[in-house]
Design a protein around this motif. Structure first.
Motif, short mmCIF file in Angstrom:
data_model
loop_
_atom_site.label_atom_id
_atom_site.label_comp_id
_atom_site.label_asym_id
_atom_site.label_seq_id
_atom_site.Cartn_x
_atom_site.Cartn_y
_atom_site.Cartn_z
N MET A 160 32.32 20.59 48.68
CA MET A 160 32.75 19.80 49.16
C MET A 160 33.98 20.11 49.48
N SER A 203 36.74 15.18 39.70
CA SER A 203 35.33 14.42 39.25
C SER A 203 35.69 14.24 37.60
N VAL A 238 31.82 20.79 43.37
CA VAL A 238 32.83 20.66 43.62
C VAL A 238 33.52 22.12 45.17
N SER A 253 30.92 10.24 39.85
CA SER A 253 31.62 11.32 39.81
C SER A 253 30.66 12.68 39.44
N PHE A 257 39.37 17.64 43.60
CA PHE A 257 37.80 17.82 43.77
C PHE A 257 37.71 18.20 42.73
N THR A 305 34.66 10.98 51.09
CA THR A 305 35.37 11.15 50.16
C THR A 305 36.05 12.86 50.74
N PHE A 337 30.09 9.03 49.33
CA PHE A 337 30.08 10.28 49.20
C PHE A 337 30.53 10.85 50.49
N LYS A 383 28.32 13.47 41.02
CA LYS A 383 27.45 14.48 42.58
C LYS A 383 29.20 15.56 42.85
N ILE A 384 30.64 14.41 42.61
CA ILE A 384 31.66 15.63 42.85
C ILE A 384 31.34 16.56 41.77
#
Length: 681
Positions: free
Chosen positions: A294, A257, A291, A284, A253, A618, A615, A286-287
């Protein structure tokens, strides 16, 4: 009183904004009540004493797990409250500007939390009471209980526990909200919409290297838990691929990103099409800022998929095994031909010289009165016939892969006529053997695959100066002991002549009951429990005991799996939903700017849908990839229980995912759409 009215008005006005919060709270309350009300539901069932003890144990374990579940739900409620406060920064700024004190704002939040709590508890408990009636049917079906006395039940204990646990959670939320409000400054509240999370740009070349390393490490972890599992012989070694999987998930993750934007930007036809550039930058970002979150969400989804798939399949597999592997009511076992002084007491030595039927008579259990379809047989062993004997021509190859096997352990031997007589009782295949042939009988697939490797090279067995060859190039399916699982690791059937001069080591007697099964078994259990290790070493396995134990284990695993699986699923989806709603609040200005440069509502809604879809998808996609290997690993561990054919359980797991995770996705999209549709000036 005025603050109460204001709180109620705020809740009514912001009902759409509170939808995810309400949805999560109601689901949490309902699930919590359902799994804590199982003991009250089972009171209405007519079950045996053994079944009642199993249900009692199951409810105790579920009650303990509820403590862990309450921590997860408590974290979710606090996380949701944080989102709601952030959502209303401007509103609080206006209150402060008009002269309202922070204490009164805290009181508004107190009343709102109280009202939301009461509403969610009432609706959640109502839903929980309804669902618990369906759960009671499931419990009754699992334990094959008599439901003729079933009636609607409301669990006071589950209700009280739910009220206490969630009351404590709401109290913590109130304290948390008060602390947050007291820390706010007016200038921060007014300018909060102008601020955004800091995004650190990452070197794309570093991201590429980290991504490649992560994929390699993850691939190695997949290999270790599947094809390389035989090399993991201790708990510490099993932890290695687990840690590798967790770390590589995080680094994947982290590197993604920094790669997503760079990769898509290089595909100019895609990047500059419609609002794709806006969507990609949003994803991009948000991730990049989530990290760790997620990673946790992905791992929770992975655990959910594995736990639900494995637990749902276990109960069906064990029920199926009972019909196949426990074909008769009871099987007695007793060691025979023991000599005093060779590690055996006088009682053991004397008892071993008496047959099972004679032992039963001595215990006032007349076999002719109690049993029918009886059959006795003996098991033998020879020090020269060990596991290595079957693998000798392939030993180097097998030892490299399976160094932990007990190669010098003797293998049970059985006469052909005894096995064929037993096969007729057990509905197994009968065999014919020449004077110099033998058959290996195994029903544990993992062990069968190892022995088959040896049988392909025609191993010879030497017994009493006679040489015997395997009739088949592979093991045959079968067993001689009643069991709920396919756990027979192997025994050898030989012509009767080969064992006629051998002394048996154990005698077995299988039979069906003539009279009432429960009463007969209670009588046997009472007699043997009073005499075992005193006058006899006679033991028994019965269909009733095996069924209760296997059903209990299957039900326990199923309910624990459902409980944790659903809670993890709700938690994962709720965190993503709340994060997305928070982002939508921050992005109102951006969407308004897109409108001003000519983007239509249809384009904006499409962009929002794609953004939320990617989102949500993923962490789920990576979790599904993880679970393919995780389920394979779980299947290996559950193989002895006959857990095969996970199609039905996978379908059930998919239904849970689509219903709960998909439900959160749709609700998040609708709420986000409502947020961005409110234009700013």
């Amino acid at each position: 009183m005025m603050l109460c009215k204001l709180s109620l008005k705020n809740i009514t006005k912001s009902m759409k904004d509170y939808a995810i919060y309400f949805f999560t709270l109601i689901l949490g309350v309902a699930i919590f009540y359902v799994f804590n009300a199982i003991d009250s539901q089972t009171v209405m069932f007519k079950v045996s004493g053994r079944t009642y003890e199993i249900i009692k144990l199951m409810t105790s374990i579920l009650s303990a797990i509820s403590v862990f579940v309450s921590f997860i739900l408590g974290f979710l409620i606090i996380y949701a409250s944080r989102f709601l406060i952030k959502r209303r920064n401007k509103e609080f700024a206006i209150y402060l500007t008009l002269g309202m004190s922070k204490r009164k704002i805290s009181l508004i939040l107190f009343f709102e939390t109280l009202l939301i709590g009461l509403i969610s508890l009432i609706i959640g408990l109502g839903l929980g009471v309804f669902l618990s009636q369906l759960m009671s049917v499931l419990v009754a079906n699992m334990f094959e209980a008599d439901m003729t006395k079933f009636q609607f039940v409301f669990s006071q204990s589950a209700c009280l526990k739910t009220l206490i646990y969630f009351g404590i959670m709401y109290l913590i939320v109130i304290i948390f909200n008060t602390i947050i409000i007291n820390k706010y400054k007016l200038i921060d509240l007014l300018s909060s919409s102008k601020k955004s999370e800091k995004v650190k740009l990452k070197n794309p070349y570093v991201c590429i290297v980290i991504f490649i390393i992560s994929v390699i490490v993850l691939g190695l972890a997949y290999y270790l838990v599947t094809d390389g599992f035989e090399k993991l012989t201790t708990a510490d070694q099993i932890l290695i691929p687990i840690i590798m999987g967790i770390v590589s998930t995080f680094t994947l993750f982290w590197s993604m990103s920094g790669l997503i934007l760079k990769l898509v930007m290089s595909l100019k036809n895609i990047y500059y099409k419609g609002l794709n550039s806006f969507i990609v930058r949003q994803i991009s970002s948000k991730i990049n800022t989530m990290v760790f979150s997620m990673t946790i969400i992905c791992l929770m989804l992975f655990v959910t998929i594995c736990v639900l798939s494995s637990s749902l399949s276990l109960k069906n597999s064990m029920t199926k095994n009972l019909k196949e592997l426990v074909p008769m009511d009871i099987e007695f076992t007793k060691p025979v031909n023991r000599e005093e002084g060779n590690g055996f007491s006088e009682i053991e030595a004397n008892d071993s010289k008496i047959s099972i039927e004679k032992t039963l008579e001595n215990l006032n259990l007349n076999p002719e009165e109690e049993f029918k379809d009886t059959l006795s047989f003996n098991i033998y062993e020879d020090e020269s016939i060990i596991l290595k004997s079957l693998l000798i021509n392939s030993l180097d190859e097998i030892y490299k892969e399976y160094p932990f096997l007990l190669y010098n352990q003797t293998i049970d031997l059985m006469k052909l006529n005894d096995y064929n007589a037993l096969a007729e009782k057990f509905n197994l295949e009968k065999y014919n053997l020449k004077e110099n042939e033998y058959i290996v009988i195994v029903n544990y697939d993992y062990m069968a695959s190892i022995i088959n490797t040896g049988l392909k090279n025609n191993p010879e067995l030497l017994l009493n100066n006679e040489t015997y060859h395997s009739k088949y190039k592979k093991c045959q399916d079968g067993f001689y002991e009643l069991n709920s699982s396919r756990s027979n690791t192997g025994f050898i059937v030989l012509p009767d002549k080969a064992l006629e001069n051998h002394t048996s080591i154990a005698e077995f007697l299988v039979a069906n009951y003539k009279n009432d099964k429960e009463k007969t078994e209670d009588k046997i259990d009472e007699v043997l429990s009073n005499n075992y290790n005193k006058t006899t070493w006679l033991t028994y396995n019965s269909k009733i005991d095996i069924a209760k134990a296997s059903v209990g284990l299957g039900s326990l695993v199923t309910f624990v799996g459902l409980y944790l699986g659903i809670i993890f699923l709700i938690s994962s989806a709720a965190i993503l939903a709340l994060k997305e709603l928070s982002e939508s609040t921050d992005n109102k200005e951006r969407y308004n700017m897109l409108r001003k440069i000519g983007a239509s509502e249809e384009m904006l809604n499409s962009a929002l849908f794609k953004q939320i879809g990617i989102f949500f998808a993923t962490p789920l996609l990576l979790a599904i990839i993880h679970s393919i290997f995780g389920i394979k690993f779980a299947n290996f561990l559950l193989e002895s229980m006959g857990t095969k054919g996970l199609l039905l359980s996978n379908i059930m797991t998919a239904i849970f995912l689509v219903t709960i995770y998909g439900g959160y996705f749709i609700l998040t999209y609708l709420c986000s759409k409502n947020i961005i549709s409110k234009r700013t000036n």
